[in-house]
Design a protein around this motif. Structure first.
Motif, PDB file in Angstrom:
ATOM      1  N   ASP A 130      -6.057  -9.385   6.231  1.00 44.64           N
ATOM      2  CA  ASP A 130      -6.802  -8.707   5.172  1.00 44.64           C
ATOM      3  C   ASP A 130      -6.542  -7.201   5.199  1.00 44.64           C
ATOM      4  OD1 ASP A 130      -7.891 -11.175   4.565  1.00 44.64           O
ATOM      5  OD2 ASP A 130      -9.896 -10.701   5.301  1.00 44.64           O
ATOM      6  N   ARG A 131      -6.501  -6.631   6.390  1.00 43.11           N
ATOM      7  CA  ARG A 131      -6.312  -5.189   6.538  1.00 43.11           C
ATOM      8  C   ARG A 131      -4.931  -4.751   6.044  1.00 43.11           C
ATOM      9  NH1 ARG A 131      -8.001  -1.095   5.175  1.00 43.11           N
ATOM     10  NH2 ARG A 131      -7.185   0.731   6.168  1.00 43.11           N
ATOM     11  N   THR A 132      -3.925  -5.591   6.235  1.00 44.44           N
ATOM     12  CA  THR A 132      -2.586  -5.284   5.745  1.00 44.44           C
ATOM     13  C   THR A 132      -2.593  -5.202   4.220  1.00 44.44           C
ATOM     14  OG1 THR A 132      -1.572  -6.380   7.641  1.00 44.44           O
ATOM     15  CG2 THR A 132      -0.173  -6.061   5.692  1.00 44.44           C
ATOM     16  N   ILE A 133      -3.276  -6.143   3.591  1.00 49.75           N
ATOM     17  CA  ILE A 133      -3.384  -6.138   2.129  1.00 49.75           C
ATOM     18  C   ILE A 133      -4.138  -4.898   1.668  1.00 49.75           C
ATOM     19  CG2 ILE A 133      -4.324  -7.344   0.118  1.00 49.75           C
ATOM     20  CD1 ILE A 133      -1.779  -8.617   1.467  1.00 49.75           C
ATOM     21  N   ALA A 134      -5.233  -4.584   2.329  1.00 55.44           N
ATOM     22  CA  ALA A 134      -6.012  -3.399   1.964  1.00 55.44           C
ATOM     23  C   ALA A 134      -5.155  -2.140   2.080  1.00 55.44           C
ATOM     24  CB  ALA A 134      -7.252  -3.284   2.842  1.00 55.44           C
ATOM     25  N   TYR A 135      -4.373  -2.043   3.133  1.00 55.17           N
ATOM     26  CA  TYR A 135      -3.497  -0.888   3.322  1.00 55.17           C
ATOM     27  C   TYR A 135      -2.462  -0.804   2.205  1.00 55.17           C
ATOM     28  CZ  TYR A 135       0.245   2.042   5.105  1.00 55.17           C
ATOM     29  OH  TYR A 135       1.222   2.996   5.218  1.00 55.17           O
ATOM     30  N   ARG A 136      -1.835  -1.931   1.874  1.00 53.03           N
ATOM     31  CA  ARG A 136      -0.818  -1.934   0.815  1.00 53.03           C
ATOM     32  C   ARG A 136      -1.424  -1.559  -0.532  1.00 53.03           C
ATOM     33  NH1 ARG A 136       3.008  -7.247   1.815  1.00 53.03           N
ATOM     34  NH2 ARG A 136       3.880  -6.578   3.815  1.00 53.03           N
ATOM     35  N   LEU A 137      -2.611  -2.079  -0.819  1.00 57.44           N
ATOM     36  CA  LEU A 137      -3.263  -1.759  -2.085  1.00 57.44           C
ATOM     37  C   LEU A 137      -3.639  -0.280  -2.151  1.00 57.44           C
ATOM     38  CD1 LEU A 137      -5.498  -4.921  -2.563  1.00 57.44           C
ATOM     39  CD2 LEU A 137      -3.395  -4.339  -3.806  1.00 57.44           C
ATOM     40  N   GLU A 138      -4.092   0.258  -1.040  1.00 59.64           N
ATOM     41  CA  GLU A 138      -4.416   1.694  -0.986  1.00 59.64           C
ATOM     42  C   GLU A 138      -3.157   2.530  -1.200  1.00 59.64           C
ATOM     43  OE1 GLU A 138      -6.290   2.353   2.794  1.00 59.64           O
ATOM     44  OE2 GLU A 138      -8.017   1.115   2.267  1.00 59.64           O
ATOM     45  N   ARG A 139      -2.068   2.109  -0.586  1.00 59.56           N
ATOM     46  CA  ARG A 139      -0.791   2.821  -0.724  1.00 59.56           C
ATOM     47  C   ARG A 139      -0.299   2.783  -2.170  1.00 59.56           C
ATOM     48  NH1 ARG A 139       3.641   0.508   2.815  1.00 59.56           N
ATOM     49  NH2 ARG A 139       5.258   1.098   1.387  1.00 59.56           N
ATOM     50  N   ALA A 140      -0.375   1.609  -2.785  1.00 57.53           N
ATOM     51  CA  ALA A 140       0.053   1.464  -4.181  1.00 57.53           C
ATOM     52  C   ALA A 140      -0.830   2.318  -5.090  1.00 57.53           C
ATOM     53  CB  ALA A 140      -0.004  -0.003  -4.598  1.00 57.53           C
ATOM     54  N   GLU A 141      -2.126   2.321  -4.839  1.00 56.79           N
ATOM     55  CA  GLU A 141      -3.046   3.120  -5.644  1.00 56.79           C
ATOM     56  C   GLU A 141      -2.722   4.613  -5.522  1.00 56.79           C
ATOM     57  OE1 GLU A 141      -7.844   3.787  -6.122  1.00 56.79           O
ATOM     58  OE2 GLU A 141      -7.104   2.006  -5.098  1.00 56.79           O
ATOM     59  N   ALA A 142      -2.404   5.046  -4.322  1.00 51.43           N
ATOM     60  CA  ALA A 142      -2.059   6.454  -4.116  1.00 51.43           C
ATOM     61  C   ALA A 142      -0.764   6.803  -4.842  1.00 51.43           C
ATOM     62  CB  ALA A 142      -1.926   6.747  -2.622  1.00 51.43           C
ATOM     63  N   LEU A 143       0.208   5.916  -4.819  1.00 46.80           N
ATOM     64  CA  LEU A 143       1.470   6.166  -5.505  1.00 46.80           C
ATOM     65  C   LEU A 143       1.306   6.159  -7.021  1.00 46.80           C
ATOM     66  CD1 LEU A 143       3.870   3.997  -3.331  1.00 46.80           C
ATOM     67  CD2 LEU A 143       3.887   6.487  -3.513  1.00 46.80           C
ATOM     68  N   LEU A 144       0.464   5.255  -7.509  1.00 41.45           N
ATOM     69  CA  LEU A 144       0.245   5.149  -8.950  1.00 41.45           C
ATOM     70  C   LEU A 144      -0.649   6.258  -9.486  1.00 41.45           C
ATOM     71  CD1 LEU A 144      -0.317   1.305  -9.171  1.00 41.45           C
ATOM     72  CD2 LEU A 144       1.603   2.568 -10.148  1.00 41.45           C
ATOM     73  N   GLY A 145      -1.551   6.718  -8.652  1.00 39.69           N
ATOM     74  CA  GLY A 145      -2.493   7.747  -9.085  1.00 39.69           C
ATOM     75  C   GLY A 145      -3.721   7.195  -9.784  1.00 39.69           C
ATOM     76  N   HIS A 146      -3.900   5.874  -9.739  1.00 39.46           N
ATOM     77  CA  HIS A 146      -5.097   5.249 -10.312  1.00 39.46           C
ATOM     78  C   HIS A 146      -5.333   3.896  -9.657  1.00 39.46           C
ATOM     79  CE1 HIS A 146      -2.640   2.431 -12.637  1.00 39.46           C
ATOM     80  NE2 HIS A 146      -1.892   3.461 -12.993  1.00 39.46           N
ATOM     81  N   GLY A 147      -6.513   3.353  -9.914  1.00 37.88           N
ATOM     82  CA  GLY A 147      -6.884   2.066  -9.339  1.00 37.88           C
ATOM     83  C   GLY A 147      -6.450   0.899 -10.209  1.00 37.88           C
ATOM     84  N   TYR A 148      -7.060  -0.248  -9.970  1.00 37.05           N
ATOM     85  CA  TYR A 148      -6.677  -1.489 -10.643  1.00 37.05           C
ATOM     86  C   TYR A 148      -7.760  -2.011 -11.562  1.00 37.05           C
ATOM     87  CZ  TYR A 148      -3.957  -0.995  -6.454  1.00 37.05           C
ATOM     88  OH  TYR A 148      -3.185  -0.478  -5.460  1.00 37.05           O
ATOM     89  N   GLU A 149      -8.800  -1.220 -11.770  1.00 33.33           N
ATOM     90  CA  GLU A 149      -9.906  -1.664 -12.599  1.00 33.33           C
ATOM     91  C   GLU A 149      -9.667  -1.269 -14.050  1.00 33.33           C
ATOM     92  OE1 GLU A 149     -10.511   0.557  -9.964  1.00 33.33           O
ATOM     93  OE2 GLU A 149     -10.716  -1.118  -8.570  1.00 33.33           O
TER      94      GLU A 149
END
Length: 70
Positions: A28-47
């Motif tokens: 779970d933590r690996t997924i959370a880390y990847r999602l946080e990384r993607a969000e930082a690169l994109l500059g926005h969340g997924y909502e």
């Protein structure tokens, strides 16, 4: 590539991080880390609208890859 795959599976799993981890056979933590990384690169969340647009873009990208593989 791992971030794209993670985002695709995340959207396919209805935005459920635990289910994403299960489908990718990762912690779970690996997924959370990847999602946080993607969000930082994109500059926005997924909502909301940003998430819907990202989901559509990933779907089109995946379909284009399938089309080119033929």
């Amino acid at each position: 590539d791992e971030l794209i795959e993670t985002l695709q599976v995340f959207f396919d799993a209805g935005g459920n991080g635990r289910e994403t981890a299960r489908r990718l056979h990762l912690a779970d933590r690996t997924i959370a880390y990847r999602l946080e990384r993607a969000e930082a690169l994109l500059g926005h969340g997924y909502e909301g609208e940003a998430g819907r647009r990202l989901n559509v873009a990933l779907t089109l990208w995946r379909l284009e890859g399938l089309r080119q593989a033929r």
